[in-house]
Design an enzyme around this catalytic site. Structure first.
Site, PDB file in Angstrom:
ATOM      1  CG  LEU A 104      36.113  28.307  40.296  1.00  0.00           C
ATOM      2  CD1 LEU A 104      36.524  27.602  41.580  1.00  0.00           C
ATOM      3  CD2 LEU A 104      34.667  28.758  40.385  1.00  0.00           C
ATOM      4  CG  ASP A 105      35.083  35.267  38.725  1.00  0.00           C
ATOM      5  OD1 ASP A 105      35.631  35.153  37.622  1.00  0.00           O
ATOM      6  OD2 ASP A 105      33.898  35.651  38.874  1.00  0.00           O
ATOM      7  N   PRO A 106      38.866  34.866  41.111  1.00  0.00           N
ATOM      8  CG  PRO A 106      40.655  36.332  40.709  1.00  0.00           C
ATOM      9  CD  PRO A 106      39.329  35.896  40.145  1.00  0.00           C
TER      10      PRO A 106
END
Length: 313
Positions: A46-48
């Site tokens: 997951l992206d930050p």
């Protein structure tokens, strides 16, 4: 002599509700420390800026991570109309603007074109490797990244609500490799404007859903033993779409030692017919003895060949 791993051998899955502002690797490391787990991996980055489902595999469950990553996913995300950014999300610099705002009717009319198998160009800032270098590293240096379109699958794409003229909220069910940021970019272009992802939350990864998820704060507040007992899901949770093959004790012994099992009797053939009727894939099965996973295996004719042995005894 090989170094002994630090930590406790824990086998199974924990469903983390990842917070915003943390990478998937950082979240994984924190879960591993909190549970004092010997070995861990995660089932899909997951992206930050994204929150939501991050399946954490512990111990022998790490051997099934690829199956979790292949699972269908559900995302809820917002699009901010009128601004395109370098990263196609709110963390990037604005690189284009538009005064056009799509109507509700136009949005709903555009969505069916994105259903089924579609061609999608990944965002410039992504983890795809080009000549051994990550695309986001090349993009950070100011160079244009030439990424080929790839086929992805969209099963559902719905407008949930519109907060105001500048923002709309969507939900999407999609297959492996889909970039929500690209979906937001391409939908915006189809509507005659530009846009980027504002909020992004993953609601599901295969069989992993929010109703079994825990936050890092909640996990930190629990005693380690209680956390493992309450939260740990079995290894086969990531293998829901894979048929199960029950083994005899002798068959389990052979598979555990990396040996092929021949299924030749009439009763064996009945077992194989049941597996072949349930399996629409490549012959992969989860082999069980007494309800405990023994190995990921592949059925080839009348033989069962171990692919990944699960050391749970």
């Amino acid at each position: 002599m090989a170094r002994k791993r630090k930590g406790t051998p824990i086998h199974g899955w924990v469903v983390l509700d990842k917070p915003e502002g943390m990478t998937s690797t950082q979240a994984l490391s924190k879960v591993r420390r909190l549970l004092n787990a010997e070995k861990a991996g995660h089932g899909g980055t997951l992206d930050p800026l994204a929150t939501g489902i991050l399946p954490i595999a512990l111990g022998e469950a790490t051997k099934t991570v690829s199956y979790a990553m292949d699972g269908a996913k559900t995302y809820r995300f917002s699009i901010r109309w009128g601004e395109r950014t370098s990263t196609d999300d709110r963390e990037g610099e604005v690189i284009a603007r538009s005064d056009h705002r799509p109507s509700t009717e136009a949005i709903r009319a555009a969505l069916p074109a994105f259903l089924g198998e579609i061609q999608q160009v990944p965002p410039q800032f992504c983890a795809i490797k080009i000549d051994g270098e990550r695309a986001y590293d090349i993009a950070r240096e100011g160079e244009a990244v030439d990424l080929a379109a790839r086929t992805v699958r969209i099963d559902r794409f719905e407008l949930v609500e519109e907060h105001d003229a500048d923002h709309a909220l969507f939900e999407v069910d999609c297959g492996k490799g889909t970039y929500v940021r690209s979906l937001a970019r391409d939908l915006s272009e189809a509507l005659g404007t530009v846009g980027h992802v504002g909020l992004l939350r993953r609601l599901r990864v295969g069989s992993f859903t929010l109703d079994r998820a825990i936050s890092l704060d909640e996990l930190a507040a629990m005693e380690q033993g209680a956390a493992v007992e309450r939260l740990l899901l079995p290894i086969e949770t990531a293998l829901d779409d894979i048929p199960a093959l029950a083994l005899t004790e002798a068959e389990a012994h052979r598979l555990r030692h990396g040996q092929t099992v021949a299924l030749l009797t009439r009763q064996d053939r009945e077992r194989l017919m049941a597996i072949q009727g349930a399996d629409g894939g490549d012959g992969t099965v989860i082999a069980l003895f007494g309800g405990t996973p023994v190995a990921l295996a592949r059925v080839e004719g009348a033989e069962v060949r171990p692919v990944r042995v699960l050391n749970l005894t």
